[in-house]
Scaffold this motif. Structure first.
Motif, PDB file in Angstrom:
ATOM      1  N   TYR A   5     -31.761  65.659  50.866  1.00  0.00           N
ATOM      2  CA  TYR A   5     -31.194  64.497  51.095  1.00  0.00           C
ATOM      3  C   TYR A   5     -29.668  64.972  51.627  1.00  0.00           C
ATOM      4  CZ  TYR A   5     -28.379  64.348  46.889  1.00  0.00           C
ATOM      5  OH  TYR A   5     -27.721  64.557  45.908  1.00  0.00           O
ATOM      6  N   LEU A   6     -28.775  64.189  52.395  1.00  0.00           N
ATOM      7  CA  LEU A   6     -27.552  64.164  52.551  1.00  0.00           C
ATOM      8  C   LEU A   6     -26.809  63.134  52.499  1.00  0.00           C
ATOM      9  CD1 LEU A   6     -27.720  66.677  55.794  1.00  0.00           C
ATOM     10  CD2 LEU A   6     -26.969  67.566  53.429  1.00  0.00           C
ATOM     11  N   LEU A   7     -25.713  63.130  51.842  1.00  0.00           N
ATOM     12  CA  LEU A   7     -24.831  62.050  51.544  1.00  0.00           C
ATOM     13  C   LEU A   7     -23.890  62.006  52.646  1.00  0.00           C
ATOM     14  CD1 LEU A   7     -24.201  59.628  49.644  1.00  0.00           C
ATOM     15  CD2 LEU A   7     -22.548  61.078  48.273  1.00  0.00           C
ATOM     16  N   LYS A   8     -23.730  60.564  53.197  1.00  0.00           N
ATOM     17  CA  LYS A   8     -22.856  60.365  54.279  1.00  0.00           C
ATOM     18  C   LYS A   8     -21.442  59.915  53.559  1.00  0.00           C
ATOM     19  CE  LYS A   8     -26.120  58.032  57.306  1.00  0.00           C
ATOM     20  NZ  LYS A   8     -26.139  56.879  58.357  1.00  0.00           N
ATOM     21  N   PRO A   9     -20.529  60.299  54.162  1.00  0.00           N
ATOM     22  CA  PRO A   9     -20.393  61.098  55.398  1.00  0.00           C
ATOM     23  C   PRO A   9     -20.808  62.559  55.474  1.00  0.00           C
ATOM     24  CG  PRO A   9     -18.051  60.623  54.643  1.00  0.00           C
ATOM     25  CD  PRO A   9     -19.121  60.097  53.782  1.00  0.00           C
ATOM     26  N   LEU A  10     -21.514  62.877  56.708  1.00  0.00           N
ATOM     27  CA  LEU A  10     -21.716  64.106  56.322  1.00  0.00           C
ATOM     28  C   LEU A  10     -21.053  65.360  56.357  1.00  0.00           C
ATOM     29  CD1 LEU A  10     -25.160  63.808  58.877  1.00  0.00           C
ATOM     30  CD2 LEU A  10     -24.914  63.585  56.246  1.00  0.00           C
ATOM     31  N   ASN A  11     -21.104  66.425  55.664  1.00  0.00           N
ATOM     32  CA  ASN A  11     -20.118  67.581  55.623  1.00  0.00           C
ATOM     33  C   ASN A  11     -21.132  68.791  56.150  1.00  0.00           C
ATOM     34  OD1 ASN A  11     -19.634  69.940  53.954  1.00  0.00           O
ATOM     35  ND2 ASN A  11     -17.505  68.745  53.711  1.00  0.00           N
ATOM     36  N   GLU A  12     -20.094  69.637  57.101  1.00  0.00           N
ATOM     37  CA  GLU A  12     -20.807  70.527  57.858  1.00  0.00           C
ATOM     38  C   GLU A  12     -21.337  71.761  56.833  1.00  0.00           C
ATOM     39  OE1 GLU A  12     -19.660  73.914  61.142  1.00  0.00           O
ATOM     40  OE2 GLU A  12     -18.709  72.000  60.964  1.00  0.00           O
ATOM     41  N   GLU A  13     -20.857  71.928  55.685  1.00  0.00           N
ATOM     42  CA  GLU A  13     -21.024  72.919  54.828  1.00  0.00           C
ATOM     43  C   GLU A  13     -22.260  72.587  54.200  1.00  0.00           C
ATOM     44  OE1 GLU A  13     -19.356  75.398  50.907  1.00  0.00           O
ATOM     45  OE2 GLU A  13     -17.998  74.027  52.090  1.00  0.00           O
ATOM     46  N   GLU A  14     -22.308  71.320  53.598  1.00  0.00           N
ATOM     47  CA  GLU A  14     -23.606  70.704  52.931  1.00  0.00           C
ATOM     48  C   GLU A  14     -24.738  70.495  53.933  1.00  0.00           C
ATOM     49  OE1 GLU A  14     -22.319  67.142  51.405  1.00  0.00           O
ATOM     50  OE2 GLU A  14     -21.023  67.601  50.033  1.00  0.00           O
ATOM     51  N   LEU A  15     -24.325  70.280  55.334  1.00  0.00           N
ATOM     52  CA  LEU A  15     -25.449  70.178  56.242  1.00  0.00           C
ATOM     53  C   LEU A  15     -26.149  71.789  56.504  1.00  0.00           C
ATOM     54  CD1 LEU A  15     -27.139  68.583  58.484  1.00  0.00           C
ATOM     55  CD2 LEU A  15     -25.154  69.286  59.936  1.00  0.00           C
ATOM     56  N   ALA A  16     -25.187  72.691  56.548  1.00  0.00           N
ATOM     57  CA  ALA A  16     -25.482  74.080  56.631  1.00  0.00           C
ATOM     58  C   ALA A  16     -26.518  74.437  55.291  1.00  0.00           C
ATOM     59  CB  ALA A  16     -24.360  75.076  56.949  1.00  0.00           C
ATOM     60  N   ASP A  17     -26.187  74.054  54.238  1.00  0.00           N
ATOM     61  CA  ASP A  17     -26.976  74.430  52.989  1.00  0.00           C
ATOM     62  C   ASP A  17     -28.303  73.758  52.966  1.00  0.00           C
ATOM     63  OD1 ASP A  17     -24.858  76.084  52.081  1.00  0.00           O
ATOM     64  OD2 ASP A  17     -23.903  74.571  50.853  1.00  0.00           O
ATOM     65  N   VAL A  27     -47.555  55.399  60.449  1.00  0.00           N
ATOM     66  CA  VAL A  27     -47.887  56.723  60.771  1.00  0.00           C
ATOM     67  C   VAL A  27     -47.673  57.954  59.756  1.00  0.00           C
ATOM     68  CG1 VAL A  27     -47.283  55.936  63.246  1.00  0.00           C
ATOM     69  CG2 VAL A  27     -45.517  56.922  61.675  1.00  0.00           C
ATOM     70  N   THR A  28     -48.445  58.944  60.222  1.00  0.00           N
ATOM     71  CA  THR A  28     -48.267  59.888  59.263  1.00  0.00           C
ATOM     72  C   THR A  28     -47.486  61.066  59.933  1.00  0.00           C
ATOM     73  OG1 THR A  28     -50.529  59.651  58.374  1.00  0.00           O
ATOM     74  CG2 THR A  28     -49.553  61.933  58.308  1.00  0.00           C
ATOM     75  N   VAL A  29     -46.334  61.335  59.185  1.00  0.00           N
ATOM     76  CA  VAL A  29     -45.383  62.237  59.679  1.00  0.00           C
ATOM     77  C   VAL A  29     -45.243  63.749  58.951  1.00  0.00           C
ATOM     78  CG1 VAL A  29     -42.741  62.914  60.139  1.00  0.00           C
ATOM     79  CG2 VAL A  29     -43.807  60.431  60.201  1.00  0.00           C
ATOM     80  N   LYS A  30     -45.807  64.559  59.612  1.00  0.00           N
ATOM     81  CA  LYS A  30     -46.153  65.927  59.051  1.00  0.00           C
ATOM     82  C   LYS A  30     -44.898  66.798  59.095  1.00  0.00           C
ATOM     83  CE  LYS A  30     -51.142  65.768  59.740  1.00  0.00           C
ATOM     84  NZ  LYS A  30     -52.282  66.584  60.509  1.00  0.00           N
ATOM     85  N   THR A  31     -44.014  66.344  60.153  1.00  0.00           N
ATOM     86  CA  THR A  31     -42.811  67.347  60.259  1.00  0.00           C
ATOM     87  C   THR A  31     -41.866  67.367  58.991  1.00  0.00           C
ATOM     88  OG1 THR A  31     -42.845  66.763  62.421  1.00  0.00           O
ATOM     89  CG2 THR A  31     -40.782  67.750  61.749  1.00  0.00           C
ATOM     90  N   PRO A  32     -41.347  68.183  58.487  1.00  0.00           N
ATOM     91  CA  PRO A  32     -40.322  68.114  57.364  1.00  0.00           C
ATOM     92  C   PRO A  32     -39.242  67.089  57.566  1.00  0.00           C
ATOM     93  CG  PRO A  32     -40.918  70.504  57.581  1.00  0.00           C
ATOM     94  CD  PRO A  32     -41.483  69.497  58.757  1.00  0.00           C
ATOM     95  N   LEU A  33     -38.502  66.540  56.585  1.00  0.00           N
ATOM     96  CA  LEU A  33     -37.460  65.403  56.735  1.00  0.00           C
ATOM     97  C   LEU A  33     -36.612  65.969  55.652  1.00  0.00           C
ATOM     98  CD1 LEU A  33     -40.143  62.683  56.187  1.00  0.00           C
ATOM     99  CD2 LEU A  33     -38.693  62.835  58.169  1.00  0.00           C
ATOM    100  N   ILE A  34     -35.346  65.687  56.240  1.00  0.00           N
ATOM    101  CA  ILE A  34     -34.091  65.714  55.398  1.00  0.00           C
ATOM    102  C   ILE A  34     -33.447  64.165  55.513  1.00  0.00           C
ATOM    103  CG2 ILE A  34     -31.727  66.325  55.138  1.00  0.00           C
ATOM    104  CD1 ILE A  34     -32.645  69.112  55.924  1.00  0.00           C
ATOM    105  N   PHE A  35     -33.553  63.465  54.294  1.00  0.00           N
ATOM    106  CA  PHE A  35     -33.043  62.143  54.556  1.00  0.00           C
ATOM    107  C   PHE A  35     -31.541  62.178  54.433  1.00  0.00           C
ATOM    108  CE2 PHE A  35     -37.137  61.555  53.102  1.00  0.00           C
ATOM    109  CZ  PHE A  35     -37.702  60.222  53.911  1.00  0.00           C
ATOM    110  N   THR A  36     -30.771  61.058  54.980  1.00  0.00           N
ATOM    111  CA  THR A  36     -29.523  60.660  55.099  1.00  0.00           C
ATOM    112  C   THR A  36     -29.052  59.490  54.284  1.00  0.00           C
ATOM    113  OG1 THR A  36     -29.225  59.985  57.181  1.00  0.00           O
ATOM    114  CG2 THR A  36     -28.784  62.288  56.668  1.00  0.00           C
ATOM    115  N   THR A  37     -28.226  59.230  53.712  1.00  0.00           N
ATOM    116  CA  THR A  37     -27.869  58.072  53.025  1.00  0.00           C
ATOM    117  C   THR A  37     -26.454  57.790  52.513  1.00  0.00           C
ATOM    118  OG1 THR A  37     -28.376  56.412  50.989  1.00  0.00           O
ATOM    119  CG2 THR A  37     -28.504  58.751  50.651  1.00  0.00           C
ATOM    120  N   ALA A  38     -25.852  56.691  52.666  1.00  0.00           N
ATOM    121  CA  ALA A  38     -24.196  56.420  52.417  1.00  0.00           C
ATOM    122  C   ALA A  38     -23.992  56.121  51.044  1.00  0.00           C
ATOM    123  CB  ALA A  38     -23.718  55.251  53.311  1.00  0.00           C
ATOM    124  N   TYR A  39     -25.009  55.589  50.295  1.00  0.00           N
ATOM    125  CA  TYR A  39     -24.462  55.104  48.979  1.00  0.00           C
ATOM    126  C   TYR A  39     -25.759  54.955  48.072  1.00  0.00           C
ATOM    127  CZ  TYR A  39     -26.173  50.252  50.427  1.00  0.00           C
ATOM    128  OH  TYR A  39     -26.786  49.251  50.850  1.00  0.00           O
TER     129      TYR A  39
END
Length: 254
Positions: free
Chosen positions: A97-109, A70-82
């Motif tokens: 991208y965000l590195l797990k475990p997610l951090n609230e400050e990094e998520l806000a940024d 499928v074509t996804v036109k909505t912007p993405l933020i990927f998450t990954t553990a390692y």
């Protein structure tokens, strides 16, 4: 803001929702999807979300497989553990991208970054996804094999394959070998994880990276966490966070 979460770990998705609400109570989670299959079905129809948070490793495959169907036109933020391959690709291709475990400050940024980028570059493109996939599937990755470490009044090459685990102690990175010798590594833990083979080493939490060969037992701990018994033993509990527990077990099982 309306968001969609693609995440197969219930605790991880609940934690993300909790953090998002802390950052902005007006954020609305429209849907939580837990597999490649359900995501393909969902994204095959028009959606009205502003942003998607998508884990890379889902129970039935890599989330990148969604884009083959499928074509996804909505912007993405990927998450990954390692996965350091993915992290490097995201940096090159300006895919966040965000590195797990997610951090609230990094998520806000990341959300602030999204709000600024989406005005000029509202979607990622196929070439970005292809670049990530190529790096994820690449067999040509070369890894660091030794660290030059100090032993008394001399420098010696320490083979990474001989290291049981790396850990942070009062801001200093130490490596403990399989024969229980300790050395200081003059690098950040984040840099070490990018240099070593992540099929053999896993970052179980923010302070600790363990060699698969050093893990003797995995014990269940409270609240979905795990405790590792290693050889050589460590002076404190080595705890795998609940957000990483499932993925760590899958990594050990491969």
């Amino acid at each position: 803001m309306k968001v969609i979460i693609v995440e197969d770990e219930v605790l991880a998705s609940e934690n993300l929702i909790y953090l998002l609400k802390n950052i902005d109570p007006n954020i609305e989670v429209l849907k939580v999807l837990d597999s490649v299959k359900s995501s393909i079905n969902f994204f095959s129809k028009p959606i009205e979300a502003d942003l998607i948070f998508m884990d890379i490793h889902l129970a039935d495959g890599l989330s990148f497989e969604i884009f083959d169907k499928v074509t996804v036109k909505t912007p993405l933020i990927f998450t990954t553990a390692y996965d350091q391959y993915a992290i490097k690709a995201f940096k090159v291709n300006s895919v966040d991208y965000l590195l797990k475990p997610l951090n609230e400050e990094e998520l806000a940024d990341a959300i602030i970054k999204f709000n600024s980028i989406v005005k000029t570059e509202p979607t990622i493109n196929n070439s970005q996804i292809e670049s990530v996939l190529q790096l994820l599937n690449s067999n040509n990755k070369t890894f660091k094999s030794t660290y030059l470490v100090q032993s008394r009044d001399e420098l010696i090459p320490l083979k990474i394959s001989d290291i049981a685990y790396f850990y942070i102690e009062v801001g200093i990175i130490k490596a403990i070998t399989l024969d229980n010798k300790s050395f200081i590594i003059n690098e950040k833990l984040e840099s070490i994880v990018e240099e070593i083979d992540t099929s053999k080493f896993y970052r179980v939490n923010r302070q600790f990276v363990v060699n698969r060969e050093a893990v003797l037992k995995i014990k269940f701990y409270f609240n979905g966490k795990l405790v590792l018994k290693t050889n050589p033993p460590f002076k404190e509990r080595i705890i795998v966070s609940k957000a990483k527990a499932t993925e760590f077990k899958n990594w050990m099982n491969n």
